[in-house]
Design a protein around this motif. Sequence first.
Motif, PDB file in Angstrom:
ATOM      1  N   ARG A  77       0.161  67.928  84.531  1.00  0.00           N
ATOM      2  CA  ARG A  77       0.018  68.503  84.300  1.00  0.00           C
ATOM      3  C   ARG A  77       0.517  70.103  85.786  1.00  0.00           C
ATOM      4  O   ARG A  77      -0.019  71.019  85.595  1.00  0.00           O
ATOM      5  CB  ARG A  77      -1.829  68.576  84.635  1.00  0.00           C
ATOM      6  N   HIS A  78       0.405  68.827  86.826  1.00  0.00           N
ATOM      7  CA  HIS A  78       0.629  69.861  87.996  1.00  0.00           C
ATOM      8  C   HIS A  78       1.665  69.808  88.330  1.00  0.00           C
ATOM      9  O   HIS A  78       1.769  70.538  89.672  1.00  0.00           O
ATOM     10  CB  HIS A  78      -0.200  69.936  89.418  1.00  0.00           C
ATOM     11  N   SER A  79       2.535  69.834  87.923  1.00  0.00           N
ATOM     12  CA  SER A  79       3.946  69.558  88.043  1.00  0.00           C
ATOM     13  C   SER A  79       4.025  69.265  89.630  1.00  0.00           C
ATOM     14  O   SER A  79       5.070  69.067  89.965  1.00  0.00           O
ATOM     15  CB  SER A  79       5.047  70.934  87.992  1.00  0.00           C
ATOM     16  N   LEU A  80       3.460  67.766  89.610  1.00  0.00           N
ATOM     17  CA  LEU A  80       3.767  67.064  90.887  1.00  0.00           C
ATOM     18  C   LEU A  80       5.008  66.437  90.815  1.00  0.00           C
ATOM     19  O   LEU A  80       5.548  65.437  90.289  1.00  0.00           O
ATOM     20  CB  LEU A  80       2.480  66.179  90.803  1.00  0.00           C
ATOM     21  N   ASP A  81       5.594  66.213  92.006  1.00  0.00           N
ATOM     22  CA  ASP A  81       6.256  66.224  92.450  1.00  0.00           C
ATOM     23  C   ASP A  81       5.783  63.896  93.201  1.00  0.00           C
ATOM     24  O   ASP A  81       5.451  64.100  94.357  1.00  0.00           O
ATOM     25  CB  ASP A  81       7.159  65.858  93.668  1.00  0.00           C
ATOM     26  N   TYR A  82       6.916  62.935  92.762  1.00  0.00           N
ATOM     27  CA  TYR A  82       6.176  62.209  93.310  1.00  0.00           C
ATOM     28  C   TYR A  82       6.798  61.664  94.484  1.00  0.00           C
ATOM     29  O   TYR A  82       5.814  61.362  95.863  1.00  0.00           O
ATOM     30  CB  TYR A  82       6.618  60.952  92.095  1.00  0.00           C
ATOM     31  N   ASP A  83       7.385  62.311  95.614  1.00  0.00           N
ATOM     32  CA  ASP A  83       8.020  62.558  96.955  1.00  0.00           C
ATOM     33  C   ASP A  83       7.175  63.300  97.878  1.00  0.00           C
ATOM     34  O   ASP A  83       7.751  63.205  98.228  1.00  0.00           O
ATOM     35  CB  ASP A  83       9.940  62.220  96.674  1.00  0.00           C
ATOM     36  N   MET A  84       5.863  64.121  97.040  1.00  0.00           N
ATOM     37  CA  MET A  84       5.702  64.867  97.941  1.00  0.00           C
ATOM     38  C   MET A  84       4.686  63.800  98.797  1.00  0.00           C
ATOM     39  O   MET A  84       4.239  62.948  98.695  1.00  0.00           O
ATOM     40  CB  MET A  84       4.385  65.354  97.345  1.00  0.00           C
ATOM     41  N   PRO A  85       4.473  64.749  99.922  1.00  0.00           N
ATOM     42  CA  PRO A  85       3.692  63.797 100.432  1.00  0.00           C
ATOM     43  C   PRO A  85       1.889  63.738 100.801  1.00  0.00           C
ATOM     44  O   PRO A  85       1.882  65.266 100.104  1.00  0.00           O
ATOM     45  CB  PRO A  85       3.879  64.833 102.498  1.00  0.00           C
ATOM     46  N   ILE A  86       1.371  62.563 100.857  1.00  0.00           N
ATOM     47  CA  ILE A  86       0.257  62.285 100.419  1.00  0.00           C
ATOM     48  C   ILE A  86      -0.706  63.629 101.588  1.00  0.00           C
ATOM     49  O   ILE A  86      -1.552  64.467 100.818  1.00  0.00           O
ATOM     50  CB  ILE A  86      -0.250  61.388 100.756  1.00  0.00           C
ATOM     51  N   GLU A  99       1.738  60.384 108.394  1.00  0.00           N
ATOM     52  CA  GLU A  99       2.486  61.717 107.180  1.00  0.00           C
ATOM     53  C   GLU A  99       3.481  61.674 106.607  1.00  0.00           C
ATOM     54  O   GLU A  99       3.939  63.177 105.440  1.00  0.00           O
ATOM     55  CB  GLU A  99       2.708  62.980 108.771  1.00  0.00           C
ATOM     56  N   ALA A 100       4.601  60.860 106.317  1.00  0.00           N
ATOM     57  CA  ALA A 100       5.443  60.527 105.772  1.00  0.00           C
ATOM     58  C   ALA A 100       5.324  59.790 104.521  1.00  0.00           C
ATOM     59  O   ALA A 100       5.956  59.695 103.794  1.00  0.00           O
ATOM     60  CB  ALA A 100       6.880  59.941 106.535  1.00  0.00           C
ATOM     61  N   THR A 101       3.885  59.002 103.941  1.00  0.00           N
ATOM     62  CA  THR A 101       4.071  58.786 102.673  1.00  0.00           C
ATOM     63  C   THR A 101       3.936  59.506 101.730  1.00  0.00           C
ATOM     64  O   THR A 101       3.151  60.569 102.007  1.00  0.00           O
ATOM     65  CB  THR A 101       2.531  57.320 103.347  1.00  0.00           C
ATOM     66  N   THR A 102       3.798  59.329 100.895  1.00  0.00           N
ATOM     67  CA  THR A 102       4.188  59.653  99.344  1.00  0.00           C
ATOM     68  C   THR A 102       3.485  58.999  98.825  1.00  0.00           C
ATOM     69  O   THR A 102       3.492  58.811  98.022  1.00  0.00           O
ATOM     70  CB  THR A 102       5.545  59.876  99.299  1.00  0.00           C
ATOM     71  N   ILE A 103       3.404  60.424  97.572  1.00  0.00           N
ATOM     72  CA  ILE A 103       2.189  59.752  95.915  1.00  0.00           C
ATOM     73  C   ILE A 103       3.603  58.204  95.401  1.00  0.00           C
ATOM     74  O   ILE A 103       3.178  57.429  95.253  1.00  0.00           O
ATOM     75  CB  ILE A 103       2.495  60.810  95.099  1.00  0.00           C
TER      76      ILE A 103
END
Length: 362
Positions: A77-86, A99-103
């Motif tokens: 729905r939100h077009s999220l990139d799984y490599d976005m940092p949490i 800080e570098a941990t991703t979805i």
Amino acid sequence: MGDIQRHMQRFLEQMVEEGRELGVQLAAYYEGELIVDAWAGVADSRTGKLVDDQTLFPVFSVTKGIAATMLHVLAERHSLDYDMPIVELWPEYGAHRKEATTIRHALAHTAGIPHMPEGIGRAEVADWNRMRDEIAGLTPQWPPGEHMEYHAITFSWIVGEMIQRLDGRSFQQVLKEEIMDPLGISDLYVGISEEAEPRVAWLEEPEFDQEMFPATGLQSIPAWICPLAEWMNGREARYACIPASNGIMTAKAAAKHYACLLPGGAEGVELLPQTRMRTATARHITPMQEDQYRGLGYQLGPTNPMMGPRMTTFGHAGYGGSIAFGDPDRRLAVSYAKNLFSSRGAGLDVVRELKKRLGLED
């Protein structure tokens, strides 16, 4: 459902008669239709109450697959990139070199915080805000993405809090509005209601060995929460929201969840586009661990013999022998739920018998 329903009903009854199971449910969808909805045995040996189609079973880590689906629905729905940092969703999570941990790291169990925080107990685990803050304050044990280790319980708040941060709804609201309502199911809980309590099966674990859970050191499943069957028989665990571990549901509800993720969906509902599902179920491999079979929040077929060897099969097993999974190549979704945790459990034989009757042997 016809002949296969009758055959699998009798097969479950036989497993109970042989003492391999106490109380069980089996549900299966094939090519979008419910073909098996069977149950047998005793839901609560203290009272003699029998299993029926309304019995709810604690299924432990089967819940992880459902939590993963919730995040995938919101990602779509939100077009999220799984490599976005949490931290872009949850800034406090970035403390102590996270800080570098991703979805992607969170869903693939490579976030580096598999062990439960020290200094907490059963009461704290049921406190969402306390656990959210404890998880945010942990220091990773390895650089995110470098190593895969099962986040048995911490997965709850890493993934669960991201879900809540995405649009402000509670985890339970998202579960109801994005999974249960579209699928037309009601018997799926991560934190039960008062009305549901009398329907929950009583778990038994006669072979429990405390030595498997040492009392000291870093632990993904700490000794104070064991035996896990005893923990889930308690009100505190049943009413909490612990999305990695305390789902309580019918086998039919769990099976329909997976059926609606397969090509064409089930009963007119396809929860996610197959492009999203192929991404979510692609094998995730860390640099040093090619023997792992995980997608983004799901176990893949070779992880568990009940799912079979196909890499495209995805789902999640739970402590004690429950499981739910989908096979997109065959458009088959299966769930098995039980209340006797024993090395003689019949789950593998039940699933193999089902596939045999369908002519889908692995």
